[in-house]
Structures are given as structure tokens and as C-alpha cells.
Scaffold this active site. Sequence first.
Site, PDB file in Angstrom:
ATOM      1  N   GLY A 168      -4.681  -2.128   3.932  1.00  0.00           N
ATOM      2  CA  GLY A 168      -3.972  -3.389   4.113  1.00  0.00           C
ATOM      3  C   GLY A 168      -4.841  -4.438   4.773  1.00  0.00           C
ATOM      4  CE1 TYR A 194       1.482  -8.337   6.907  1.00  0.00           C
ATOM      5  CE2 TYR A 194       3.744  -8.865   7.475  1.00  0.00           C
ATOM      6  CZ  TYR A 194       2.820  -8.389   6.564  1.00  0.00           C
ATOM      7  OH  TYR A 194       3.233  -7.970   5.335  1.00  0.00           O
ATOM      8  N   GLY A 213      -6.915   1.445   6.615  1.00  0.00           N
ATOM      9  CA  GLY A 213      -7.530   0.124   6.620  1.00  0.00           C
ATOM     10  C   GLY A 213      -7.400  -0.624   5.302  1.00  0.00           C
ATOM     11  N   GLY A 237      -2.790   3.400   7.007  1.00  0.00           N
ATOM     12  CA  GLY A 237      -3.563   3.854   8.155  1.00  0.00           C
ATOM     13  C   GLY A 237      -5.045   4.031   7.857  1.00  0.00           C
ATOM     14  CB  VAL A 289      -0.933   0.009   1.231  1.00  0.00           C
ATOM     15  CG1 VAL A 289      -1.754   1.289   1.283  1.00  0.00           C
ATOM     16  CG2 VAL A 289      -1.844  -1.217   1.222  1.00  0.00           C
TER      17      VAL A 289
END
Length: 164
Positions: free
Chosen positions: A98, A132, A96, A94, A88
Site C-alpha cells: 500500500g 493514511y 509495504g 503489511g 491490497v
Amino acid sequence: MSLRLRDATPDDLGLVLHFVRALADYEKLLHEVLATEEDFRSLLFGTPARAEALIAEWDGAPVGFALWYHSVSTFDGRAKLYVEDVFVNPDQRGRGIGRAIFADLARRAVAQGCSRMEWSVLDWNAPSIAFYRSIGALPREGWTLQRLGGDALAALAASGDLNG
């Protein structure tokens, strides 16, 4: 403000290459990128296609992508979705995006009967590792990635076998 995830098309080959190069630059590995648009045409749209990709758009502008393929787990006898790349644009993080990409890939994996998703991350990439963990991913303890390529791959391929 709206996010749209869509499957990549042959018209996106330049965009896929752009995002691969952007990811490689972020990872300080741009010097390793040898791929061309034609390589991605064969990989994504050849017969057979070897991988799939999606494009993330924010308000109609491309802001990221993912590329994945399927491998297998012989231990559970099922396919797994291997995420090769997710990127991204830094100025779009930041929002959302991803998380939405990973959720989309998870839905695909579940719909296709995959037992899991896997991917690699550079050990210095703390922001990605933290992300993650936030989505529930865990490291694969006790395993290290091995790679055979270039001259070593060619040498092994050219070596004789026991029957030769």
C-alpha cells in the site's frame, strides 16, 4: 520476494473488476457494484480515457490495484490527483504494498504538476485511517462529501432552468 507496480492494460479489465468487487466487499458495499469490464474499458482506455489504473504484483501474482483520475483545485489553479480506489489483498497487507502504491501515485502527481492528492475513506475504517496518517495524510476538516445520483440526478437533469 518482489513487488512490481505496472500500469493496467486492456488485458487487466477482469482483474480491475475483481479488485473493485473485493474492495466493495471489504467495505460492505458489494451490493452497490454495477460496473462491468466494458465500463472499465471505456473509463480506462476509451477516447478520452477518464481514469488510470495500476496493478500491484507480488512475485508475479496480482495482489492489489489503484484507480485514479485528475480533478482541479480552482483555489490554486492546478490539477490534483484523486485516488478513487486502492486495494491490497488482506493476506498481502503489511508488506509495504500500500505504501508503495501511494508513493508511486505521489511521484506521478508531482511529475504531472499536481498540487495534491486526495481520497475518501469510510469513517469506520480505522486500519486505513491509521495507515493514511502514517504516510502524512490529514483529514479535510470542515468538509463533507456530497453525492447526487440515481433518480435525484435524473430529476435535476430533467428540470427546467431559469431560461427554459
